[in-house]
Design a protein around this motif. Structure first.
Motif, PDB file in Angstrom:
ATOM      1  N   HIS A 141      23.074 -52.928  11.334  1.00 24.29           N
ATOM      2  CA  HIS A 141      23.461 -53.070  12.866  1.00 24.29           C
ATOM      3  C   HIS A 141      24.844 -52.220  13.408  1.00 24.29           C
ATOM      4  N   ARG A 142      25.838 -51.503  12.326  1.00 25.28           N
ATOM      5  CA  ARG A 142      26.318 -51.282  13.266  1.00 25.28           C
ATOM      6  C   ARG A 142      25.730 -49.613  13.404  1.00 25.28           C
ATOM      7  N   LEU A 143      25.190 -49.669  12.735  1.00 29.73           N
ATOM      8  CA  LEU A 143      23.683 -47.725  12.508  1.00 29.73           C
ATOM      9  C   LEU A 143      23.127 -47.666  14.235  1.00 29.73           C
ATOM     10  N   HIS A 144      22.297 -49.168  14.118  1.00 29.25           N
ATOM     11  CA  HIS A 144      22.119 -49.173  15.170  1.00 29.25           C
ATOM     12  C   HIS A 144      22.857 -49.448  16.626  1.00 29.25           C
ATOM     13  N   SER A 145      24.089 -49.636  16.710  1.00 31.31           N
ATOM     14  CA  SER A 145      24.529 -49.914  17.572  1.00 31.31           C
ATOM     15  C   SER A 145      25.061 -48.392  17.739  1.00 31.31           C
ATOM     16  N   TYR A 146      25.275 -47.857  16.904  1.00 29.05           N
ATOM     17  CA  TYR A 146      25.462 -46.161  16.391  1.00 29.05           C
ATOM     18  C   TYR A 146      24.589 -45.897  17.905  1.00 29.05           C
ATOM     19  N   LEU A 147      23.524 -45.562  17.075  1.00 32.77           N
ATOM     20  CA  LEU A 147      22.721 -44.801  18.059  1.00 32.77           C
ATOM     21  C   LEU A 147      22.290 -45.065  18.602  1.00 32.77           C
ATOM     22  N   LEU A 148      22.665 -46.869  19.209  1.00 32.65           N
ATOM     23  CA  LEU A 148      22.821 -46.702  21.289  1.00 32.65           C
ATOM     24  C   LEU A 148      23.553 -46.005  21.730  1.00 32.65           C
ATOM     25  N   LYS A 149      25.050 -46.002  20.907  1.00 33.38           N
ATOM     26  CA  LYS A 149      25.556 -45.960  22.072  1.00 33.38           C
ATOM     27  C   LYS A 149      25.283 -43.935  22.108  1.00 33.38           C
ATOM     28  N   LEU A 161      19.877 -36.189  17.172  1.00 31.45           N
ATOM     29  CA  LEU A 161      21.593 -35.827  16.403  1.00 31.45           C
ATOM     30  C   LEU A 161      22.059 -35.531  15.987  1.00 31.45           C
ATOM     31  N   HIS A 162      22.386 -34.573  15.799  1.00 31.31           N
ATOM     32  CA  HIS A 162      22.828 -33.152  15.512  1.00 31.31           C
ATOM     33  C   HIS A 162      23.917 -33.035  14.285  1.00 31.31           C
ATOM     34  N   THR A 163      24.616 -34.807  14.390  1.00 28.87           N
ATOM     35  CA  THR A 163      25.535 -35.444  13.651  1.00 28.87           C
ATOM     36  C   THR A 163      25.375 -35.532  11.952  1.00 28.87           C
ATOM     37  N   SER A 164      26.692 -34.497  11.009  1.00 36.26           N
ATOM     38  CA  SER A 164      25.664 -35.200   9.727  1.00 36.26           C
ATOM     39  C   SER A 164      25.837 -36.252   9.505  1.00 36.26           C
ATOM     40  N   ARG A 165      24.786 -36.572   8.273  1.00 37.42           N
ATOM     41  CA  ARG A 165      25.094 -38.441   7.767  1.00 37.42           C
ATOM     42  C   ARG A 165      26.762 -38.937   6.824  1.00 37.42           C
ATOM     43  N   GLN A 166      27.581 -37.777   6.367  1.00 36.54           N
ATOM     44  CA  GLN A 166      29.132 -38.111   6.390  1.00 36.54           C
ATOM     45  C   GLN A 166      29.309 -38.290   7.531  1.00 36.54           C
ATOM     46  N   GLN A 167      29.543 -38.409   8.822  1.00 36.88           N
ATOM     47  CA  GLN A 167      30.214 -38.458   9.827  1.00 36.88           C
ATOM     48  C   GLN A 167      29.745 -39.686  10.155  1.00 36.88           C
ATOM     49  N   ILE A 168      28.256 -40.014  10.334  1.00 34.91           N
ATOM     50  CA  ILE A 168      27.959 -41.160  10.924  1.00 34.91           C
ATOM     51  C   ILE A 168      28.926 -42.576  10.038  1.00 34.91           C
ATOM     52  N   ALA A 169      29.073 -42.395   8.655  1.00 38.81           N
ATOM     53  CA  ALA A 169      29.516 -42.928   7.861  1.00 38.81           C
ATOM     54  C   ALA A 169      31.040 -42.969   7.668  1.00 38.81           C
ATOM     55  N   ASP A 170      31.457 -42.245   8.458  1.00 33.98           N
ATOM     56  CA  ASP A 170      32.988 -41.849   8.726  1.00 33.98           C
ATOM     57  C   ASP A 170      33.061 -42.405  10.304  1.00 33.98           C
ATOM     58  N   ASP A 171      32.237 -42.726  11.038  1.00 36.31           N
ATOM     59  CA  ASP A 171      32.832 -42.693  12.492  1.00 36.31           C
ATOM     60  C   ASP A 171      31.865 -44.793  12.396  1.00 36.31           C
ATOM     61  N   ILE A 172      31.453 -44.733  11.615  1.00 40.65           N
ATOM     62  CA  ILE A 172      30.865 -47.260  11.100  1.00 40.65           C
ATOM     63  C   ILE A 172      31.198 -47.650  10.628  1.00 40.65           C
ATOM     64  N   GLY A 173      32.531 -46.712   9.368  1.00 39.70           N
ATOM     65  CA  GLY A 173      33.009 -47.855   8.759  1.00 39.70           C
ATOM     66  C   GLY A 173      32.282 -47.433   7.560  1.00 39.70           C
ATOM     67  N   THR A 174      31.349 -47.039   6.715  1.00 35.86           N
ATOM     68  CA  THR A 174      30.462 -47.706   5.680  1.00 35.86           C
ATOM     69  C   THR A 174      30.465 -45.467   4.939  1.00 35.86           C
ATOM     70  N   SER A 175      29.230 -45.896   4.087  1.00 41.20           N
ATOM     71  CA  SER A 175      29.124 -44.669   3.181  1.00 41.20           C
ATOM     72  C   SER A 175      28.198 -43.859   3.264  1.00 41.20           C
ATOM     73  N   VAL A 176      27.874 -42.842   2.964  1.00 44.42           N
ATOM     74  CA  VAL A 176      26.977 -42.260   2.891  1.00 44.42           C
ATOM     75  C   VAL A 176      25.218 -42.793   2.332  1.00 44.42           C
ATOM     76  N   LYS A 177      25.534 -42.666   1.231  1.00 43.77           N
ATOM     77  CA  LYS A 177      24.372 -43.424   0.817  1.00 43.77           C
ATOM     78  C   LYS A 177      23.978 -45.035   1.750  1.00 43.77           C
ATOM     79  N   THR A 178      25.217 -45.658   2.249  1.00 47.72           N
ATOM     80  CA  THR A 178      24.551 -47.091   3.242  1.00 47.72           C
ATOM     81  C   THR A 178      23.643 -46.548   4.564  1.00 47.72           C
ATOM     82  N   VAL A 179      24.519 -45.327   5.440  1.00 49.83           N
ATOM     83  CA  VAL A 179      23.987 -44.476   6.012  1.00 49.83           C
ATOM     84  C   VAL A 179      22.309 -44.363   5.788  1.00 49.83           C
ATOM     85  N   ASN A 180      22.168 -43.215   4.912  1.00 49.28           N
ATOM     86  CA  ASN A 180      21.148 -43.516   4.050  1.00 49.28           C
ATOM     87  C   ASN A 180      19.382 -44.327   4.445  1.00 49.28           C
ATOM     88  N   ARG A 181      20.351 -45.883   3.436  1.00 50.97           N
ATOM     89  CA  ARG A 181      19.366 -46.181   3.092  1.00 50.97           C
ATOM     90  C   ARG A 181      19.091 -46.982   4.928  1.00 50.97           C
TER      91      ARG A 181
END
Length: 216
Positions: A141-149, A161-181
């Motif tokens: 849900h965090r990833l959904h909300s992040y993309l909408l934002k 979206l040119h943001t790296s997976r690591q930056q996405i993980a940092d921004d939503i407070g999770t791990s890169v592995k979770t973002v990738n999933r």
């Protein structure tokens, strides 16, 4: 309060105790857990405020810019260590003063003390509100909300979206592995596509995302 106010009303005895520093993009201004020795008054640029945890995850929860202060919260709270890391996003200029100098300025200038209090309130309210809300959101849900934002009100045939997976993980407070999933799940469901590893949304996907995963 505008930066010009701080500079124009800085007493000469305080000004003599300050220095001017420049930080390049990616350079750390203060790091979480370091001893609080200085307060920074930002003149130009943008910084990223984040918290790092024992798991290695990093959660970016705020950004600061011109006229913002770094270290003021810790000094006023009597804390010996910085509570969060602050990193320059763009070339950043700051006026640096010792913690004792910052307190001295507040003691001799009531207007400055009031301005600092107002700025702290404005800075902390949205930060605490958002941090508390996002903590309990499931990671997908965090990833959904992040993309909408990030999509916002942009109108384009293809959003990339040119943001790296690591930056996405940092921004939503999770791990890169979770973002990738989460990215894989959204792709399999047809809500997003990938272009050279970058998340993309065509017009239909943008509409699907907005209709299905609207923010609370």
């Amino acid at each position: 309060m505008k930066l010009e106010y701080f500079l124009d009303h800085m007493p000469e005895e305080i000004q003599r105790q300050t220095t001017h520093k420049i930080y390049l993009p990616g350079e750390t201004i203060v790091r979480k857990g370091e001893e609080v020795k200085h307060v920074y008054l930002l003149q130009k640029g943008e910084t990223r405020v984040s918290n790092e945890f024992a798991s290695g995850q990093r959660y970016t929860f705020a950004s600061l810019g011109s006229s913002d202060l770094i270290g003021d919260l810790e000094v006023l709270a009597g804390q010996k260590l910085y509570s969060a890391s602050n990193e320059a996003v763009t070339t950043t200029e700051a006026i640096v003063m010792r913690a004792e100098t910052f307190l001295q300025w507040m003691q001799i200038d009531n207007d400055f003390a009031l301005a600092v209090a107002q700025q702290l309130a404005a800075k902390m309210y949205p930060t605490s509100n958002e941090a508390g809300r996002i903590k309990f959101l499931p990671s997908l849900h965090r990833l959904h909300s992040y993309l909408l934002k990030r999509l916002g009100d942009i109108e384009t045939d293809l959003f990339i979206l040119h943001t790296s997976r690591q930056q996405i993980a940092d921004d939503i407070g999770t791990s890169v592995k979770t973002v990738n999933r989460g990215v894989i799940k959204l792709k399999e469901a047809g809500f997003i596509s990938l272009l050279h590893g970058k998340i993309t949304l065509d017009k239909n996907q943008q509409q699907m995302l907005k209709e299905t995963f609207s923010e609370e």
